[in-house]
Scaffold this motif. Structure first.
Motif, PDB file in Angstrom:
ATOM      1  N   TYR A  98       1.025  -1.393   0.271  1.00  7.20           N
ATOM      2  CA  TYR A  98      -0.129  -0.161  -0.461  1.00  7.20           C
ATOM      3  C   TYR A  98       0.805   1.214  -0.061  1.00  7.20           C
ATOM      4  O   TYR A  98       1.924   1.202   0.536  1.00  7.20           O
ATOM      5  N   GLU A  99       0.016   2.049  -0.402  1.00  6.94           N
ATOM      6  CA  GLU A  99       0.904   3.967  -0.645  1.00  6.94           C
ATOM      7  C   GLU A  99       0.003   4.710  -0.588  1.00  6.94           C
ATOM      8  O   GLU A  99      -1.195   4.929  -1.643  1.00  6.94           O
ATOM      9  N   LEU A 100       0.149   5.539   0.468  1.00 13.02           N
ATOM     10  CA  LEU A 100      -0.975   6.118   0.570  1.00 13.02           C
ATOM     11  C   LEU A 100      -0.413   8.307   0.244  1.00 13.02           C
ATOM     12  O   LEU A 100       0.899   8.333   0.820  1.00 13.02           O
ATOM     13  N   ASN A 101      -0.733   8.706  -0.180  1.00 11.62           N
ATOM     14  CA  ASN A 101      -0.491  10.180  -0.446  1.00 11.62           C
ATOM     15  C   ASN A 101      -1.170  11.100   0.512  1.00 11.62           C
ATOM     16  O   ASN A 101      -2.145  11.021  -0.290  1.00 11.62           O
ATOM     17  N   LYS A 102      -0.831  12.311   1.340  1.00 17.20           N
ATOM     18  CA  LYS A 102      -1.686  13.132   1.732  1.00 17.20           C
ATOM     19  C   LYS A 102      -1.176  14.392   1.086  1.00 17.20           C
ATOM     20  O   LYS A 102      -0.090  14.976   1.004  1.00 17.20           O
ATOM     21  N   ASP A 103      -2.536  15.181   0.518  1.00 17.08           N
ATOM     22  CA  ASP A 103      -1.929  16.616  -0.156  1.00 17.08           C
ATOM     23  C   ASP A 103      -2.369  17.513   1.584  1.00 17.08           C
ATOM     24  O   ASP A 103      -3.511  17.637   1.549  1.00 17.08           O
ATOM     25  N   PHE A 104      -1.727  18.429   1.511  1.00 13.65           N
ATOM     26  CA  PHE A 104      -2.579  19.762   2.199  1.00 13.65           C
ATOM     27  C   PHE A 104      -1.438  21.066   1.740  1.00 13.65           C
ATOM     28  O   PHE A 104      -0.380  20.967   1.208  1.00 13.65           O
TER      29      PHE A 104
ATOM     30  N   GLY B 161       3.172   1.069   3.528  1.00 14.17           N
ATOM     31  CA  GLY B 161       2.974  -0.138   4.178  1.00 14.17           C
ATOM     32  C   GLY B 161       2.211  -1.667   3.829  1.00 14.17           C
ATOM     33  O   GLY B 161       1.837  -1.747   2.608  1.00 14.17           O
ATOM     34  N   ASP B 162       2.429  -2.805   4.734  1.00 11.59           N
ATOM     35  CA  ASP B 162       2.467  -3.759   4.407  1.00 11.59           C
ATOM     36  C   ASP B 162       1.074  -4.080   5.036  1.00 11.59           C
ATOM     37  O   ASP B 162       0.057  -4.772   4.309  1.00 11.59           O
ATOM     38  N   GLU B 163       0.922  -3.378   6.096  1.00 10.24           N
ATOM     39  CA  GLU B 163      -0.080  -4.138   7.118  1.00 10.24           C
ATOM     40  C   GLU B 163      -1.420  -2.750   7.210  1.00 10.24           C
ATOM     41  O   GLU B 163      -0.995  -1.539   7.533  1.00 10.24           O
ATOM     42  N   LEU B 164      -2.767  -3.566   7.498  1.00  7.41           N
ATOM     43  CA  LEU B 164      -3.498  -2.443   7.344  1.00  7.41           C
ATOM     44  C   LEU B 164      -4.445  -2.220   9.126  1.00  7.41           C
ATOM     45  O   LEU B 164      -3.427  -2.892   9.604  1.00  7.41           O
TER      46      LEU B 164
ATOM     47  N   ALA C 229      -0.094   0.460  15.167  1.00  7.73           N
ATOM     48  CA  ALA C 229       0.451  -1.291  15.290  1.00  7.73           C
ATOM     49  C   ALA C 229       0.935  -2.060  14.480  1.00  7.73           C
ATOM     50  O   ALA C 229       1.445  -2.751  13.961  1.00  7.73           O
ATOM     51  N   ASN C 230       0.278  -1.184  13.218  1.00  5.52           N
ATOM     52  CA  ASN C 230       0.652  -1.354  11.459  1.00  5.52           C
ATOM     53  C   ASN C 230       2.385  -0.867  11.327  1.00  5.52           C
ATOM     54  O   ASN C 230       2.880  -1.682  10.423  1.00  5.52           O
TER      55      ASN C 230
END
Length: 150
Positions: A15-21, A53-56, A118-119
């Protein structure tokens, strides 16, 4: 914020998450060589934080988008960055509030939070735009090399 394409860090996480602000802040660079930047001035900073990361977590998130924004926006928006003595120091060039150091600081703040989850996802990149024509990309090294999944 308008959609923008950012440089992408290489990794093999699931997983890859991107947050703009964005946040508005003033700063000055306490160095003779900084030219006009020695004087206090302000920017509307545009940031993109990449987490992987790999875990949610228990809610099905890698990390909640709102937490990333809150960690940075609540701390830096409408402030004089130089006043944040925990992050910046006028006596240490590695801690002057330059775009590079602010990007690194954002990464460090986010990673400290992630380390307590935890993840345990990783902050792989912070893209920080200071002006329409100037930005910095910060990618932390891990074990002496660019951040990647072990």
């Amino acid at each position: 914020m308008l959609q923008q394409i950012y440089p992408s860090p290489q990794h093999d996480y699931c997983y890859e998450l991107n947050k703009d602000f964005q946040f508005a802040a003033a700063h000055y660079v306490p160095s003779e060589e900084a030219g006009k930047c020695r004087m206090m001035h302000g920017h509307t900073y545009y940031a993109n934080v990449t987490v992987a990361g790999d875990e949610l977590d228990a809610t099905g998130f890698l990390v909640n988008f709102s937490i990333i924004k809150k960690l940075i926006h609540d701390r830096f928006d409408h402030t004089l960055l130089n006043d944040d003595a925990e992050s910046f120091d006028a006596a240490d060039p590695n801690r002057f509030p330059t775009t590079e150091v602010v990007a690194r600081t954002i990464c460090d703040i986010v990673q400290r939070y992630l380390d307590g989850t935890a993840n345990k996802p990783r902050c792989l990149q912070v893209y920080l735009r200071e002006t329409p024509t100037s930005y910095c990309v910060y990618r932390p090294k891990r074990n002496g090399r660019a951040a990647s999944h072990d």
